[in-house]
Write a protein that holds these residues in place. Structure first.
Motif, PDB file in Angstrom:
ATOM      1  N   ARG A  13       3.157   5.121   7.641  1.00 26.75           N
ATOM      2  CA  ARG A  13       2.447   4.176   6.785  1.00 26.75           C
ATOM      3  C   ARG A  13       3.062   4.122   5.392  1.00 26.75           C
ATOM      4  O   ARG A  13       3.143   3.056   4.783  1.00 26.75           O
ATOM      5  N   GLU A  14       3.521   5.258   4.870  1.00 25.07           N
ATOM      6  CA  GLU A  14       4.186   5.264   3.573  1.00 25.07           C
ATOM      7  C   GLU A  14       5.488   4.470   3.639  1.00 25.07           C
ATOM      8  O   GLU A  14       5.792   3.662   2.749  1.00 25.07           O
ATOM      9  N   GLN A  15       6.254   4.688   4.698  1.00 27.07           N
ATOM     10  CA  GLN A  15       7.501   3.950   4.881  1.00 27.07           C
ATOM     11  C   GLN A  15       7.220   2.457   5.025  1.00 27.07           C
ATOM     12  O   GLN A  15       7.933   1.607   4.465  1.00 27.07           O
ATOM     13  N   PHE A  16       6.180   2.131   5.771  1.00 30.21           N
ATOM     14  CA  PHE A  16       5.829   0.739   6.046  1.00 30.21           C
ATOM     15  C   PHE A  16       5.395   0.020   4.758  1.00 30.21           C
ATOM     16  O   PHE A  16       5.697  -1.156   4.562  1.00 30.21           O
ATOM     17  N   ARG A  17       4.699   0.738   3.886  1.00 25.93           N
ATOM     18  CA  ARG A  17       4.255   0.151   2.616  1.00 25.93           C
ATOM     19  C   ARG A  17       5.435  -0.141   1.694  1.00 25.93           C
ATOM     20  O   ARG A  17       5.417  -1.110   0.945  1.00 25.93           O
ATOM     21  N   GLU A  18       6.455   0.712   1.715  1.00 21.33           N
ATOM     22  CA  GLU A  18       7.581   0.569   0.798  1.00 21.33           C
ATOM     23  C   GLU A  18       8.628  -0.432   1.282  1.00 21.33           C
ATOM     24  O   GLU A  18       9.345  -1.024   0.475  1.00 21.33           O
ATOM     25  N   ALA A  19       8.727  -0.601   2.594  1.00 16.20           N
ATOM     26  CA  ALA A  19       9.883  -1.312   3.146  1.00 16.20           C
ATOM     27  C   ALA A  19       9.914  -2.784   2.749  1.00 16.20           C
ATOM     28  O   ALA A  19       8.888  -3.465   2.729  1.00 16.20           O
TER      29      ALA A  19
END
Length: 309
Positions: free
Chosen positions: A160-166
């Motif tokens: 979810r952290e990766q998905f928010r930043e991408a």
């Protein structure tokens, strides 16, 4: 290192106050310059007197500025590369009618210590609100095996952290931090509404495909001074990376049978068009719908960013 890879692993750590700095668009001649910016160009050149000097371009969300260093140019150039985030110290001057930063120091910094939204383009939408929509749409999937598969992503804090930043792309639609989440929520919302218009569509399949269609982009890009491709992104691309991520989580879900998983993977692999699958045609209405909805959001988003005629 996170899958949305933050470049510059050997960088110098920032001081507590080192992540700030005035917006470049607010600079005026005669003011000091101290802060962290993206290095979008780097050249070691030779001046008319035969001495080397360093020329760089610094950027943040507000704009860009040319910067130069005439002392210890070669030594300073060894401290960073194009695409890094850099801590700079210097003075803003006026040269031939243009603002230029004369640098005393410049070195690479740890991107993890920098608020990327200050340096890189960022969604204007509230990420917390988008997260809430993402979770709501995931709960609308009523098929238990598909719901469990999507929940495996929703409940994964690292993902979810990766998905928010991408970002969604490097220089196309939604090419900014948070762009992937924004685009995904838009496509899934359109899918949800389309199922009201066409109730014969497999709602759970289409929603699951819409929510997962671009998960491979969390492995495709890396964020530093610029949005660049990872090694996996260059060699494999987000379609195959997304297939890997989905199949990896599906292995832990025996209730998700092969036929159902194949139908989902078909949607993921064809959301840019059916050319990559056997027969080069959509094998389900859900795959065709996802393709068109993906195109629709990308096209409308790009059109809204173009200046009015």
């Amino acid at each position: 290192m996170r899958s949305i890879r933050i470049v510059g692993e050997k960088a110098t750590a920032l001081d507590d106050n080192g992540a700030g700095g005035p917006p470049l668009a607010a600079l005026t001649a005669g003011t000091p310059l101290s802060g962290v910016y993206a290095c979008t160009r780097k050249d070691l050149l030779v001046a008319r007197n035969g001495r080397p000097y360093l020329a760089v371009e610094l950027a943040d969300r507000s704009g860009r500025i040319t910067a130069r260093a005439f002392r210890d140019a070669a030594s300073l150039a060894a401290n960073f590369e194009r695409g890094d985030l850099v801590q700079v110290e210097g003075q803003v001057t006026l040269f031939r009618g243009e603002l230029v930063a004369e640098l005393q120091s410049i070195h690479r910094v740890e991107p993890e210590a920098v608020e990327l939204a200050r340096v890189l383009p960022h969604t204007r939408r509230d990420l917390g609100e988008l997260d809430g929509f993402f979770e709501y749409l995931a709960r609308e999937i009523t098929d238990p095996p598909l719901a469990a598969l999507v929940r495996a992503f929703v409940d994964d804090d690292e993902f979810r952290e990766q998905f928010r930043e991408a970002p969604c792309t490097r220089d196309g639609h939604h090419a900014y931090v948070g762009g992937l989440l924004e685009h995904t929520v838009a496509v899934a919302t359109l899918a949800h509404e389309l199922c009201q218009v066409h109730p014969r569509l497999d709602r759970s399949l289409l929603l699951a495909a819409a929510l997962l269609h671009d998960v491979g982009k969390t492995r495709e890009f890396q964020l530093g001074g610029e949005i660049t491709l990872t090694r996996e992104g260059e060699l494999i691309g987000h379609l195959a990376l997304g297939q890997r991520l989905v199949e990896d989580r599906a292995r832990a879900l025996p209730a998700l049978d092969d036929a159902r998983l194949d139908a989902l993977i078909h949607c993921l692999l064809t959301h840019h068009g059916p050319e990559l699958v056997p027969g080069r045609r959509f094998r389900s209405a859900e795959a065709a719908a996802l393709h068109r909805l993906n195109q629709l959001d990308a096209a409308v988003h790009s059109a809204l960013l173009r200046p009015a005629a």
